[in-house]
Design an enzyme around this catalytic site. Structure first.
Site, PDB file in Angstrom:
ATOM      1  N   HIS A 120       0.950  -1.394   0.096  1.00  0.00           N
ATOM      2  CA  HIS A 120      -0.039  -0.022   0.033  1.00  0.00           C
ATOM      3  C   HIS A 120       1.200   1.245  -0.036  1.00  0.00           C
ATOM      4  CE1 HIS A 120       0.369   1.276   4.278  1.00  0.00           C
ATOM      5  NE2 HIS A 120       0.371   0.099   4.552  1.00  0.00           N
ATOM      6  N   ASP A 132       5.705   2.458   7.236  1.00  0.00           N
ATOM      7  CA  ASP A 132       4.312   2.218   6.864  1.00  0.00           C
ATOM      8  C   ASP A 132       3.691   3.087   5.871  1.00  0.00           C
ATOM      9  OD1 ASP A 132       1.732   0.860   6.955  1.00  0.00           O
ATOM     10  OD2 ASP A 132       1.331   1.564   9.066  1.00  0.00           O
ATOM     11  N   GLU A 166      -5.356   1.660   2.139  1.00  0.00           N
ATOM     12  CA  GLU A 166      -5.220   0.545   2.871  1.00  0.00           C
ATOM     13  C   GLU A 166      -5.439   0.834   4.280  1.00  0.00           C
ATOM     14  OE1 GLU A 166      -2.980  -2.315   5.602  1.00  0.00           O
ATOM     15  OE2 GLU A 166      -2.794  -0.199   5.081  1.00  0.00           O
ATOM     16  N   GLU A 167      -4.831   1.969   4.808  1.00  0.00           N
ATOM     17  CA  GLU A 167      -5.073   2.598   6.316  1.00  0.00           C
ATOM     18  C   GLU A 167      -6.496   2.757   6.639  1.00  0.00           C
ATOM     19  OE1 GLU A 167      -2.728   2.461   8.046  1.00  0.00           O
ATOM     20  OE2 GLU A 167      -0.832   2.591   7.236  1.00  0.00           O
ATOM     21  N   ASP A 195       4.408  -5.000   3.735  1.00  0.00           N
ATOM     22  CA  ASP A 195       3.881  -4.086   4.561  1.00  0.00           C
ATOM     23  C   ASP A 195       4.771  -3.864   5.949  1.00  0.00           C
ATOM     24  OD1 ASP A 195       2.351  -2.005   5.754  1.00  0.00           O
ATOM     25  OD2 ASP A 195       0.456  -3.377   5.623  1.00  0.00           O
ATOM     26  N   HIS A 282       2.479   4.565  13.199  1.00  0.00           N
ATOM     27  CA  HIS A 282       1.197   5.372  12.939  1.00  0.00           C
ATOM     28  C   HIS A 282       1.510   6.866  13.742  1.00  0.00           C
ATOM     29  CE1 HIS A 282      -2.201   2.371  11.407  1.00  0.00           C
ATOM     30  NE2 HIS A 282      -0.953   2.605  10.543  1.00  0.00           N
TER      31      HIS A 282
END
Length: 469
Positions: A120, A132, A166-167, A195, A282
């Site tokens: 992603h 990420d 994706e998130e 990922d 994140h």
């Protein structure tokens, strides 16, 4: 009696010039036919993605300009390399305003035998998303460019994908798979997902690690002594899940997110026990400082190994026909010890014996005392490529027809052939074992020499290969 030079007993890491793991140098791919992917080029793509985020509020969220600029960067590189590139708008199920999926196909090989490699491209709103998932996106991009530069003869078809949204719930990949016809889904032999493959406190995880799809991914990391584990943290949480929902075999690499590294994992891989695999998961600190270059290098090379094993040469996943690429890697032992395991100190250019071809071989036993030595390698046996051959020189001080010292060939622990001092001949003799019962499967091949308490017998092994049979 057997005499070894010091170089013959070096560990796998030293033979490969790695020092002690995890410090790995470039150029350590265990298969000569698969190229080394330059991690400095992978990091250059990361730098560009980071700059794109910096110009767009520090994020590459799927609904923002940072994502669209990321798509434009990747697309431009792929088009210049000769890929057939498509932007696929996500017209249902995605966040309002989400950018497109980017699909790139290398236009060679069997279109009914497709191997997909995806990552992603979007980040969360909180940060630039370098681990990420800039890490997976950049590694895939450089693998795609490497494939184009190498331009090998293709058997299978390779298709790369960079997913949107994706998130927000795997929305881009879900839309893609839903949009395919049944025939188009059936043409996808396997999907591989990447990922978070550069976590700073990461581990080495493979999705569905024991599956046939995972075999080359696991084999590559096994060859580096990493002992990868199942990616339990990521199960159902990334784009491979969209493919699993439709029964498409999947695998992939990951190095971990917010879960904490165990003491056993820290002992095996290094890092800090009790701390998240990615402490910046994140968060805004998921920037260029949040990249594990060693892990990124290992994953990038493992992706290339998988592409070459699956789509270049035989073009099958262990169940197809053909023997264009020898599944046995470094069967002549000329490229160091990798990916052989076991008593790898037996491999070398030892004084007192000679190779069948080249300069190196595996010298098992030969001490004149109770001793057992083995070398082993895990391979996937294609249908139509099931004739295991090897050259063996038996050098013995025993006499007569009694088997005092033995040489055994095993597959997954089952003995398929046994020779002994009574089978000694002058020079090398080519031997053959039928692996037809293992066609389409991953199998651990091992060669073991054992001696009793007196009178030496050395078993000198060279030029192991799987041939059409």
């Amino acid at each position: 009696m057997k005499r070894r030079f010091a170089v013959a007993s070096l560990s796998l890491a030293v033979v490969l010039g790695l020092g002690t793991l995890p410090a790995v140098a470039a150029g350590t791919a265990p298969a000569a036919q698969s190229p080394d992917v330059d991690v400095t080029k992978v990091k250059a793509h990361l730098t560009e993605l980071h700059s794109i985020a910096g110009r767009n509020g520090g994020t590459r969220r799927s609904t923002g300009q940072g994502y669209r600029d990321s798509v434009a960067y990747v697309k431009g590189k792929l088009q210049a390399a000769g890929y057939t590139v498509t932007e696929q708008p996500c017209t249902s199920g995605c966040s309002s305003g989400a950018g497109p999926n980017l699909i790139a196909e290398w236009p060679h090989g069997d279109a009914n035998d497709v191997y997909m490699f995806g990552a992603h491209l979007d980040s969360v709103s909180a940060g630039p998303g370098m681990n990420d998932n800039g890490s997976g996106s950049a590694a895939l991009l450089e693998n795609a460019l490497t494939l184009a530069r190498q331009n090998p003869t293709m058997q299978g078809r390779v298709r790369f994908a960079w997913w949107t949204d994706e998130e927000q719930g795997l929305n881009g990949s879900d839309f893609y798979v839903r949009s395919l016809s049944s025939a188009q889904r059936s043409a996808i032999t396997a999907y591989y997902n990447f990922d978070m493959i550069a976590s700073t406190n990461g581990g080495y995880f493979v999705n569905h690690v024991t599956s046939a799809a995972a075999a080359p991914m696991k084999a590559y990391w096994d060859s580096l002594g990493l002992q990868p584990e199942e990616n339990t943290e990521g199960a159902g949480r990334s784009d491979d899940y969209s493919f699993e929902q439709y029964g498409i075999p999947t695998s992939g690499y990951a190095m971990g997110a917010s879960a904490r590294k165990t003491s056993a994992q820290a002992a095996k891989w290094g890092g800090t026990a009790g701390t998240s695999y990615d402490p910046c998961y994140h968060r805004s600190c998921d920037n260029l400082d949040n990249i594990n270059t060693t892990g990124l290098d290992r994953a990038s090379d493992g992706i290339a190994y998988t592409i070459w094993q699956r789509a270049v040469g035989t073009g099958d996943d262990g169940g197809g026909d053909g023997c264009d690429t020898d599944p046995v890697v470094n069967g002549g032992f000329e490229s160091g010890s990798s990916p052989w395991t076991g008593d790898t100190g037996t491999i070398g250019a030892h004084s007192g014996q000679s190779a069948h071809t080249g300069t190196r071989f595996a010298w098992l036993a030969g001490y004149g005392s109770t001793h057992t030595e083995s070398v082993a390698q895990t391979v996937t046996v294609p249908a139509g490529c099931t004739r295991l051959t090897y050259w063996l020189h038996i050098d013995t001080d025993e006499s007569g027809t009694t088997a005092y010292d033995t040489f055994k060939v095993k597959a997954d622990g089952t003995t398929l052939a046994t020779l002994s001092n009574a089978d000694a001949r002058d020079g090398y003799v080519q031997r053959t074992v039928d692996l037809g019962a293992y066609a389409g499967r991953q199998v651990a091949l091992s060669f073991t020499g054992s001696e009793d308490g007196s009178l030496q017998t050395g078993f000198v092994l060279d030029d192991v290969s799987l041939l059409a049979g």
